[in-house]
Structures are given as structure tokens and as C-alpha cells.
Design a protein around this motif. Structure first.
Motif, PDB file in Angstrom:
ATOM      1  N   ASP A  80      -6.781  11.091  10.714  1.00 15.56           N
ATOM      2  CA  ASP A  80      -7.862  11.762  10.630  1.00 15.56           C
ATOM      3  C   ASP A  80      -7.891  13.905   9.833  1.00 15.56           C
ATOM      4  O   ASP A  80      -6.268  13.426   9.484  1.00 15.56           O
ATOM      5  N   PHE A  81      -8.478  14.233  10.099  1.00 10.25           N
ATOM      6  CA  PHE A  81      -7.762  15.642   8.682  1.00 10.25           C
ATOM      7  C   PHE A  81      -8.142  15.943   9.614  1.00 10.25           C
ATOM      8  O   PHE A  81      -9.013  17.384  10.181  1.00 10.25           O
ATOM      9  N   ARG A  82      -6.996  17.319   9.960  1.00  8.04           N
ATOM     10  CA  ARG A  82      -7.075  18.085  10.580  1.00  8.04           C
ATOM     11  C   ARG A  82      -5.623  19.635  10.464  1.00  8.04           C
ATOM     12  O   ARG A  82      -5.236  19.458   9.648  1.00  8.04           O
ATOM     13  N   ASN A  83      -5.899  20.673  11.115  1.00  7.62           N
ATOM     14  CA  ASN A  83      -4.704  21.109  10.347  1.00  7.62           C
ATOM     15  C   ASN A  83      -3.895  21.932  11.485  1.00  7.62           C
ATOM     16  O   ASN A  83      -2.944  22.916  11.714  1.00  7.62           O
ATOM     17  N   LYS A  84      -3.530  21.222  12.850  1.00  2.33           N
ATOM     18  CA  LYS A  84      -3.090  20.855  13.592  1.00  2.33           C
ATOM     19  C   LYS A  84      -3.117  19.953  15.007  1.00  2.33           C
ATOM     20  O   LYS A  84      -4.221  19.427  14.397  1.00  2.33           O
TER      21      LYS A  84
ATOM     22  N   VAL B 213      -0.805  17.120   3.680  1.00  2.00           N
ATOM     23  CA  VAL B 213       0.755  17.217   4.178  1.00  2.00           C
ATOM     24  C   VAL B 213       0.219  16.317   5.669  1.00  2.00           C
ATOM     25  O   VAL B 213      -0.482  16.508   6.586  1.00  2.00           O
ATOM     26  N   PRO B 214       1.277  15.168   5.555  1.00  2.00           N
ATOM     27  CA  PRO B 214       1.265  14.254   6.661  1.00  2.00           C
ATOM     28  C   PRO B 214       1.833  15.550   8.113  1.00  2.00           C
ATOM     29  O   PRO B 214       2.802  15.847   8.295  1.00  2.00           O
ATOM     30  N   LEU B 215       1.302  15.289   9.031  1.00  2.00           N
ATOM     31  CA  LEU B 215       1.340  16.256  10.385  1.00  2.00           C
ATOM     32  C   LEU B 215       2.268  15.952  11.092  1.00  2.00           C
ATOM     33  O   LEU B 215       2.789  16.398  11.978  1.00  2.00           O
ATOM     34  N   ASN B 216       2.403  13.958  11.283  1.00  2.00           N
ATOM     35  CA  ASN B 216       3.061  13.663  11.828  1.00  2.00           C
ATOM     36  C   ASN B 216       3.309  12.411  10.942  1.00  2.00           C
ATOM     37  O   ASN B 216       3.340  11.960  10.308  1.00  2.00           O
ATOM     38  N   VAL B 217       4.345  12.302  12.007  1.00  2.00           N
ATOM     39  CA  VAL B 217       5.004  10.564  11.291  1.00  2.00           C
ATOM     40  C   VAL B 217       5.146   9.098  12.504  1.00  2.00           C
ATOM     41  O   VAL B 217       5.732   9.702  13.544  1.00  2.00           O
TER      42      VAL B 217
ATOM     43  N   ILE C 155       0.844  -1.102   0.322  1.00  2.00           N
ATOM     44  CA  ILE C 155      -0.459   0.301   0.093  1.00  2.00           C
ATOM     45  C   ILE C 155       0.642   1.363  -0.077  1.00  2.00           C
ATOM     46  O   ILE C 155       1.550   1.585   1.142  1.00  2.00           O
ATOM     47  N   ALA C 156       0.819   1.630  -0.975  1.00  2.00           N
ATOM     48  CA  ALA C 156       1.994   3.543  -0.991  1.00  2.00           C
ATOM     49  C   ALA C 156       0.880   4.445  -1.200  1.00  2.00           C
ATOM     50  O   ALA C 156       0.974   5.331  -2.060  1.00  2.00           O
ATOM     51  N   HIS C 157      -0.344   4.672   0.002  1.00  2.00           N
ATOM     52  CA  HIS C 157      -0.493   5.935   0.053  1.00  2.00           C
ATOM     53  C   HIS C 157      -1.154   5.801   0.659  1.00  2.00           C
ATOM     54  O   HIS C 157      -1.508   5.170   1.870  1.00  2.00           O
ATOM     55  N   ASN C 158      -2.250   7.138   1.073  1.00  2.00           N
ATOM     56  CA  ASN C 158      -2.409   7.030   2.561  1.00  2.00           C
ATOM     57  C   ASN C 158      -3.921   8.120   2.364  1.00  2.00           C
ATOM     58  O   ASN C 158      -4.640   8.285   1.338  1.00  2.00           O
ATOM     59  N   GLY C 159      -4.224   8.238   3.463  1.00  2.00           N
ATOM     60  CA  GLY C 159      -6.033   8.837   3.125  1.00  2.00           C
ATOM     61  C   GLY C 159      -7.068   7.995   3.587  1.00  2.00           C
ATOM     62  O   GLY C 159      -6.646   7.013   3.615  1.00  2.00           O
ATOM     63  N   LYS C 160      -8.383   7.898   3.410  1.00  2.00           N
ATOM     64  CA  LYS C 160      -9.492   7.336   3.758  1.00  2.00           C
ATOM     65  C   LYS C 160      -9.542   6.060   3.025  1.00  2.00           C
ATOM     66  O   LYS C 160     -10.003   5.098   3.400  1.00  2.00           O
TER      67      LYS C 160
ATOM     68  N   LYS D 128      -2.098  10.382  17.918  1.00  2.00           N
ATOM     69  CA  LYS D 128      -2.647   8.496  18.742  1.00  2.00           C
ATOM     70  C   LYS D 128      -2.914   7.937  16.782  1.00  2.00           C
ATOM     71  O   LYS D 128      -2.935   6.921  16.427  1.00  2.00           O
ATOM     72  N   ARG D 129      -3.025   8.729  15.670  1.00  2.00           N
ATOM     73  CA  ARG D 129      -3.539   8.529  14.415  1.00  2.00           C
ATOM     74  C   ARG D 129      -3.257   9.317  13.791  1.00  2.00           C
ATOM     75  O   ARG D 129      -2.416  10.509  13.369  1.00  2.00           O
ATOM     76  N   MET D 130      -2.402   9.122  12.406  1.00  2.00           N
ATOM     77  CA  MET D 130      -2.113   9.747  11.118  1.00  2.00           C
ATOM     78  C   MET D 130      -3.041  11.019  10.488  1.00  2.00           C
ATOM     79  O   MET D 130      -3.840  10.610  11.103  1.00  2.00           O
ATOM     80  N   THR D 131      -2.263  11.972  10.636  1.00  2.00           N
ATOM     81  CA  THR D 131      -3.219  13.046  10.830  1.00  2.00           C
ATOM     82  C   THR D 131      -2.984  14.075   9.854  1.00  2.00           C
ATOM     83  O   THR D 131      -1.546  14.539   8.960  1.00  2.00           O
TER      84      THR D 131
END
Length: 555
Positions: free
Chosen positions: A313-317, A459-463, A287-292, A324-327
Motif C-alpha cells: 500500500d502507498f500512504r503517508n500514515k 519509506v517503509p512505515l511498518n516492519v 528478492i531484494a527490493h519492494n514496492g509494486k 495488514k500490508r507493507m506500507t
């Protein structure tokens, strides 16, 4: 997905990258026809699931029991007692398929044709142990995070943007590399040698600070690049695609793999079914992509640990601890065509001259500008200047402005179909914000053509960082499934490329080690092995990338 100003520990690198997971209102362009290998249909492995559509009206014959240790126990089947540990099984989908092809190679389905997926396919094929098929949704070409509008044959009809004779980067904008970055530096050097990337001239990248002053962006030991004059930043994934195809990879273009059953675990292998296509069977899955979509693709498979990290999750910060989740955040990208005056300069170009104190050489040399003096904006770039086109010939310049995530969240619309009212409102607000940033009077930027795109998963806000020395990808040895992407290294083109490379190298090591080894020793990055999300410092501050040392900051 944008990721900007990414870096490794102890050295600075610069990358601007925007996700294509939720591209809306794509730029109109004449298709550039790319030869793709014809879709390949893999032979079904001997252990594949029963053929669909068979007669189910009659009751199934009862299986004779062997032994007396209870129904469903391994002791009831002599074949189970003879089977070595972790060998492929039929009923529960556990264990990995051995190579199923006549050439003895392991077949791999790669879902996603961006930098991470193409890098993974290229390195897998290069190992000599794998046959890869990449499934990409791009209608015209692969590219993912590095997609660009590439011009077709010259024409006189259509809108100004449709008639352009040079690329427009509506996603990735800048790539950079440190002199000390090993494989990545060698890859960038190869791209430069073949003409896929071109070094920015001195002063080509600048920053407008909070007080409105423009400074040239520079960092010792860091080289910055733009795309080619023919393909823009899209030349990077197209180069990876050619490399992968030359090594035997198959790229199935414009294929929608449905999140609802498009990927299934069957008979010890994986099946992939694109919309309107025949189901194909593979030994391994990447799997080479992310998101829903990635979340839903894996939600009904037995690879629960891997799937748990794809929930988004989809947020601006995000919280300082990383969440706790990819954002992922959201970004608006607005491309405009603005006329030049008698002096051959647009209102934007004139503002740059004014902001630099009339230093024409500095102002006219700026191709890309990081914006720090307006809350709604983050980046401004000129496709006309980047790709060597003389604006005086067309009496126009093409500029692209990228919004801040906060702005995109506030004015976010339905990304699949932005209402005309939203397009007009957001376009007007971004133009006024650009005028304010550059000190122009309201209404000075009056485009003759424009295109607005919403990147809902930018943009991924976390790694995610796993436990142990091996990191930068996910791998579930039990089910032969892996995952790669920039959210596993750093939000950048380098992060995507390197994640794909690392996963491919690990999968090659697994095949070399053998299928009978312990599962735990070959799993990487799964939640049960430890690990946590770490906030990307640059992405958290600017919303468009990683500035400073990112990778390994949590270790």
C-alpha cells in the motif's frame, strides 16, 4: 525508500535512507564508468523446463501408467516412490534444486542491487557454497537506497549541477552506529578504514525545533557518518559491490527484469530474463527490493506465502497496530544551487547564522539539519559542506531539501514523468517552506539551478516481524526463495544490510542442513508461521525514518 534516525533496542543509531524504487527525473551527471563482470550465462540444469519454441503441432505421446492407484497419484510412477522427501520434482515446481553448477555451488539470482541485495550476495559468496548473480536496474551503477550523483571528469559546459565536482546525495544522507552493535559496527569501521564513510565533525548534524531554535544533534555512544568525498553515500553500496565481486559474484547492471514473467519457477529452479537478454536458470532466488515491481514479480509464482507479504500500500500514515500490508510513503527531494554573496555565504547559510544567534562557528559547521518547525519539510543538507568543497571558489552552495510525506501525497504527480507545471509548483512551494522554516523573507532563496525528484515508494512505515527467534528476512524452503530488505528489520541502511546478512546466513545453514529436512523447520517469516506488521514509530511520526528502539519492539 527515506529512513531516518534508526536505532536498535536500548541504544540509538541514526540513519537517513531514501528508496530508489520510484526515482523520477534523476540528476544529470557524467557517467562514472564502473567495471562490471561480463554477464554470465549459467548452464541449464538437467531438470530445466523444455526449450521454448519447440514443435507443438503434434500431440504429445501418452505416458504409460504404472500401477493401478489412479491417474496422477505418486503410485503411478516408480520414480516418485523412490524419490526422497522434498527432493526436486519436474511437474509442479516444488522442492529445491540441488547445486547445478560444475563447481558444486548453488546458483542464486538476487533481484535488486541496493544495500540489502549486495549485502546478501556478499555474504552468500563468502560462505563458499553459492554463486550469485545480482540483477540491478541502475543505469550508471548499483546503489538502490544509497544512490548518489557522482561527478565525472571536470567540464565547463552544462548546467551548474552538471558541472559539479563533488557528490550530491539525493537519497541516503546520514549513517550512524552504536559502539555496541557487533557485526554492523565492524562493517562501518571497515568502511571508515577504506574511506567509504567519514565521521561527521562535532556539530555537523543539528535540528531546528518546533520553536525555531537550532540544537546540535547528539547521542551518547552514537557516531554519525557521511559518505566519501569521491562517491558520497553511494560509496557504501559500491564497497559492497566490490566485496561481492571479489568473492565471485556477478553484477548485471542496467538490467530490467520485467514484472510480467521476468521471474518464473521452472523445473524445480528459477529462471530470470532481463529485457533484451537470454533467460538464465538458477537454483535459488532472492528478492531484494519492494514496492509494486516486487509484488508483480512474484505474483505468478507458486511461492504464494512469500508473495502475500510483498503486496504494498502507498500512504503517508498507517494504523497504530501496523496495518495488514507493507506500507510505503512518498517523499519529494529538491536539490538547488544557490549563489553566495560577497561574504561567501548563501541566503541559507546567512539564515543559519541568524537562527543560532550569530554564533558563526556553530552555524557554519552545520552540514545537515532535521526540520521540526514546518509541516511540509523534514530535512535540509548541504552537499558543498559535507564533501569539503569551499563554496567561495564556486560562488555557490548546493542544498537538498526533503519534503514531508504529507506534502508529497498532496502534490504527488505521475512519478515516471512529472509534468513541468508540477515541477515548477512543487519547487516553488518547497523553497517558500524552507524560507519560512529559516525565518527568511519570501524570495530570498533564488536558485540558479535545481532538480526535483519524486520518490513514490520512499519509506517503509511498518516492519514485518515473524514468529520465533529467527527474524529479519523471509525464506520459503519449499521453493528455494527468500526476501530481504529494511522493511524486515528497521527502515534504515543498517536494517537493509543486516536483513541481507541474515538471509544469507540462513540459506547457508539450509544447505549445510540438507535438502531432505522438513519444510516447516526451515521456513522463516512466512504468514503461515505467524507474524504481523508493526508500525515504525519514527517513520509514523516523521515519515522519514525510525527514531527510538525499533527492532523487536513487538516481541
Amino acid at each position: 525508500m527515506i529512513a531516518l534516525l534508526a536505532s536498535l533496542r536500548h541504544r540509538r543509531t541514526l540513519t537517513l535512507i531514501l528508496s530508489t524504487a520510484s526515482l523520477v527525473s534523476p540528476l544529470i551527471s557524467t557517467p562514472l564508468h564502473i567495471l562490471m563482470t561480463s554477464p554470465h550465462r549459467h548452464a541449464l540444469a538437467a531438470s530445466a523446463a523444455p526449450v521454448e519454441g519447440g514443435d507443438t503441432s503434434r500431440p504429445k505421446p501418452r505416458r504409460r501408467r504404472r500401477g493401478g492407484r489412479g491417474k496422477g497419484t505418486p503410485g503411478n510412477d516408480i520414480r516418485a516412490r523412490m524419490r526422497p522427501p522434498n527432493s526436486p520434482t519436474q511437474g509442479d515446481g516444488r522442492g529445491m534444486m540441488p547445486p547445478s553448477g560444475p563447481d558444486g555451488k548453488v546458483s542464486v539470482a538476487v533481484i535488486g542491487g541496493g544495500v540489502a541485495g549486495l549485502s546478501c550476495a556478499r555474504h552468500l559468496c563468502d560462505s563458499g557454497a553459492f554463486r550469485c548473480t545480482v540483477f540491478d536496474t541502475g543505469r550508471l551503477r548499483a546503489g538502490g537506497r544509497c544512490s548518489s550523483r557522482i561527478p565525472g571528469p571536470p567540464r565547463d559546459e552544462g548546467t551548474p549541477l552538471a558541472r559539479l565536482g563533488y557528490p550530491v546525495d539525493h537519497a541516503a544522507q546520514i549513517l550512524s552506529v552504536s559502539d555496541e552493535e557487533g557485526d554492523w559496527a565492524r562493517q562501518v569501521a571497515a568502511w571508515q578504514e577504506e574511506g567509504s564513510v567519514v565521521a561527521f565533525p562535532p556539530g555537523g548534524v543539528a535540528e531546528i525545533s518546533a520553536d525555531g531554535l537550532i540544537e546540535v544533534a547528539a547521542s551518547a555512544g552514537t557516531k554519525m557518518y557521511r559518505g566519501s568525498a569521491e562517491g558520497g553515500m553511494g560509496a557504501i553500496p559500491l564497497s559492497l559491490l566490490r566485496q561481492a565481486q571479489n568473492l565471485g559474484a556477478i553484477v548485471e547492471q542496467d538490467v530490467w527484469v520485467s514484472p510480467n514473467g521476468g521471474v518464473r519457477r521452472e523445473g524445480g529452479g528459477w529462471t530470470v530474463k532481463g529485457k533484451g537478454r537470454t533467460k538464465e536458470t538458477f537454483d535459488r532466488l532472492v528478492i531484494a527490493h519492494n514496492g509494486k515491481c516486487a509484488d508483480r514479480l512474484m505474483s505468478k509464482t507458486p511461492a504464494k506465502g512469500l508473495h502475500s507479504l510483498l503486496r504494498t500500500d502507498f500512504r503517508n500514515k498507517i494504523p497504530a497496530h501496523g496495518g495488514k500490508r507493507m506500507t510505503l510513503n512518498s517523499i519529494y527531494s529538491l536539490t538547488v544551487v544557490v549563489e553566495t554573496g560577497e561574504a561567501g555565504q548563501s541566503a541559507v547559510a546567512e539564515a543559519l547564522r541568524s537562527t543560532t544567534g550569530g554564533d558563526t562557528a556553530v552555524a557554519d559547521g552545520i552540514m545537515s539539519l532535521f526540520i521540526k518547525n514546518h509541516p511540509s519539510l523534514r530535512f535540509l543538507t548541504c552537499a558543498t559542506r559535507k564533501y569539503g568543497r569551499d563554496a567561495k571558489d564556486d560562488h555557490a552552495e548546493v542544498w537538498t531539501v526533503l519534503s514531508s510525506p504529507t506534502f508529497a501525497t498532496k502534490y504527488k504527480g505521475p512519478q515516471e514523468n512529472l509534468p513541468l507545471e508540477t515541477v515548477q509548483n512543487v519547487t516553488n512551494l518547497l523553497l517558500r517552506a524552507t524560507e519560512q522554516s529559516l525565518g527568511l523573507d519570501e524570495g530570498r532563496i533564488n536558485p540558479i539551478d535545481s532538480r526535483l525528484q519524486l520518490w513514490g515508494a520512499a519509506v517503509p512505515l511498518n516492519v514485518w516481524t515473524g514468529k520465533g527467534d529467527v527474524d529479519g528476512f523471509l525464506y520459503d524452503h519449499e521453493f528455494g526463495a527468500g526476501c530481504c530488505g529494511d522493511w524486515l528489520v528497521e527502515p534504515s541502511i543498517r536494517g537493509a544490510w543486516e536483513s541481507g546478512q541474515r538471509l544469507a546466513q540462513w540459506m547457508a545453514k539450509v544447505e549445510e542442513t540438507g535438502l531432505g529436512k522438513g519444510l516447516e523447520s526451515l521456513n522463516v517469516g512466512l504468514p503461515g508461521n505467524g507474524g504481523h506488521f508493526v508500525a515504525s514509530k519514527g517513520a509514523a511520526e516523521d515519515g522519514i525514518g525510525a527514531l527510538g528502539s525499533e527492532e523487536g519492539a513487538s516481541k
